[in-house]
Design a protein around this motif. Structure first.
Motif, mmCIF file in Angstrom:
data_model
loop_
_atom_site.group_PDB
_atom_site.id
_atom_site.type_symbol
_atom_site.label_atom_id
_atom_site.label_comp_id
_atom_site.label_asym_id
_atom_site.label_seq_id
_atom_site.Cartn_x
_atom_site.Cartn_y
_atom_site.Cartn_z
ATOM 1 N N THR A 114 -20.838 60.579 6.463
ATOM 2 C CA THR A 114 -21.723 59.387 6.852
ATOM 3 C C THR A 114 -20.947 58.172 6.763
ATOM 4 O OG1 THR A 114 -22.502 58.899 4.651
ATOM 5 C CG2 THR A 114 -23.933 60.269 6.163
ATOM 6 N N ARG A 115 -19.558 58.316 6.304
ATOM 7 C CA ARG A 115 -18.647 57.157 6.490
ATOM 8 C C ARG A 115 -19.043 56.091 5.521
ATOM 9 N NH1 ARG A 115 -15.391 57.370 11.842
ATOM 10 N NH2 ARG A 115 -15.767 59.520 12.464
ATOM 11 N N GLN A 116 -19.661 56.507 4.565
ATOM 12 C CA GLN A 116 -19.988 55.296 3.622
ATOM 13 C C GLN A 116 -18.546 55.338 2.532
ATOM 14 O OE1 GLN A 116 -23.901 55.697 1.576
ATOM 15 N NE2 GLN A 116 -24.275 57.349 2.854
ATOM 16 N N LEU A 117 -17.937 56.305 2.546
ATOM 17 C CA LEU A 117 -16.763 56.344 1.822
ATOM 18 C C LEU A 117 -15.710 56.865 2.769
ATOM 19 C CD1 LEU A 117 -15.191 56.197 -0.951
ATOM 20 C CD2 LEU A 117 -16.067 58.501 -1.567
ATOM 21 N N ALA A 118 -14.688 55.955 2.987
ATOM 22 C CA ALA A 118 -13.373 56.233 3.729
ATOM 23 C C ALA A 118 -12.347 56.924 3.308
ATOM 24 C CB ALA A 118 -12.858 54.839 4.107
ATOM 25 N N SER A 119 -12.014 57.903 4.213
ATOM 26 C CA SER A 119 -10.883 58.954 3.834
ATOM 27 C C SER A 119 -10.000 59.136 4.827
ATOM 28 C CB SER A 119 -11.684 60.324 3.424
ATOM 29 O OG SER A 119 -12.302 60.715 4.538
ATOM 30 N N ILE A 120 -8.983 60.051 4.623
ATOM 31 C CA ILE A 120 -7.800 60.414 5.631
ATOM 32 C C ILE A 120 -7.678 61.699 5.321
ATOM 33 C CG2 ILE A 120 -6.709 58.216 5.600
ATOM 34 C CD1 ILE A 120 -4.556 59.324 3.908
ATOM 35 N N THR A 121 -7.600 62.550 6.366
ATOM 36 C CA THR A 121 -7.436 64.003 6.422
ATOM 37 C C THR A 121 -5.862 64.365 6.432
ATOM 38 O OG1 THR A 121 -9.380 64.363 7.373
ATOM 39 C CG2 THR A 121 -7.894 66.190 7.547
ATOM 40 N N LEU A 122 -5.199 65.000 5.895
ATOM 41 C CA LEU A 122 -3.772 65.267 5.839
ATOM 42 C C LEU A 122 -3.739 67.020 5.958
ATOM 43 C CD1 LEU A 122 -2.367 63.229 2.937
ATOM 44 C CD2 LEU A 122 -2.169 62.591 5.290
ATOM 45 N N GLY A 123 -3.533 67.542 7.156
ATOM 46 C CA GLY A 123 -3.755 68.919 7.356
ATOM 47 C C GLY A 123 -5.065 69.236 7.028
ATOM 48 N N LEU A 124 -5.431 70.199 6.336
ATOM 49 C CA LEU A 124 -6.679 70.503 6.049
ATOM 50 C C LEU A 124 -7.227 69.633 4.661
ATOM 51 C CD1 LEU A 124 -6.511 74.305 6.310
ATOM 52 C CD2 LEU A 124 -7.505 72.735 8.106
ATOM 53 N N ALA A 125 -6.249 68.864 4.026
ATOM 54 C CA ALA A 125 -6.872 68.159 2.972
ATOM 55 C C ALA A 125 -7.483 67.079 3.071
ATOM 56 C CB ALA A 125 -5.755 68.132 1.784
ATOM 57 N N ARG A 126 -8.547 66.555 2.601
ATOM 58 C CA ARG A 126 -9.089 65.160 2.636
ATOM 59 C C ARG A 126 -8.602 64.277 1.444
ATOM 60 N NH1 ARG A 126 -13.784 63.141 5.636
ATOM 61 N NH2 ARG A 126 -13.554 65.238 6.526
ATOM 62 N N ARG A 127 -8.128 63.198 1.535
ATOM 63 C CA ARG A 127 -7.939 62.350 0.539
ATOM 64 C C ARG A 127 -8.560 60.928 0.746
ATOM 65 N NH1 ARG A 127 -6.700 66.371 -0.893
ATOM 66 N NH2 ARG A 127 -4.452 67.087 -1.782
ATOM 67 N N ILE A 128 -8.920 60.362 -0.387
ATOM 68 C CA ILE A 128 -9.537 59.012 -0.415
ATOM 69 C C ILE A 128 -8.851 57.950 -1.090
ATOM 70 C CG2 ILE A 128 -11.608 57.668 -1.237
ATOM 71 C CD1 ILE A 128 -11.691 61.555 -1.124
ATOM 72 N N PRO A 129 -8.540 56.893 -0.225
ATOM 73 C CA PRO A 129 -7.635 55.550 -1.003
ATOM 74 C C PRO A 129 -8.401 55.142 -2.103
ATOM 75 C CG PRO A 129 -7.549 55.652 1.244
ATOM 76 C CD PRO A 129 -8.719 56.857 1.118
#
Length: 74
Positions: A42-57
């Motif tokens: 729902t984009r309440q928490l921003a993240s990035i995708t690196l390959g298949l991995a999801r990471r949250i700054p």
């Protein structure tokens, strides 16, 4: 020889320690996996995708918490 400084990036991100995994966010928020993925979906928490991995700054997690606190105070 002069020590190399890390390359500046958005909000000073420059080290992998500043990117959290979903399990790390689960532990910090004391939420389950589905709840964290719902926040990401729902984009309440921003993240990035690196390959298949999801990471949250870390700043995204801090911003999320601050926003929720402001909403609760209003």
């Amino acid at each position: 020889m002069k020590a190399q400084e890390p390359a500046p990036t958005r909000r000073g991100l420059s080290t992998p320690e500043e990117l959290l995994t979903v399990p790390q966010v689960m532990a910090r928020l004391q939420l389950g996996r589905s709840a964290v993925y719902d926040l990401l979906r729902t984009r309440q928490l921003a993240s990035i995708t690196l390959g298949l991995a999801r990471r949250i700054p870390t700043h995204a997690l801090t911003d999320f918490i601050r926003t929720r606190l402001d909403q609760e105070a209003a």
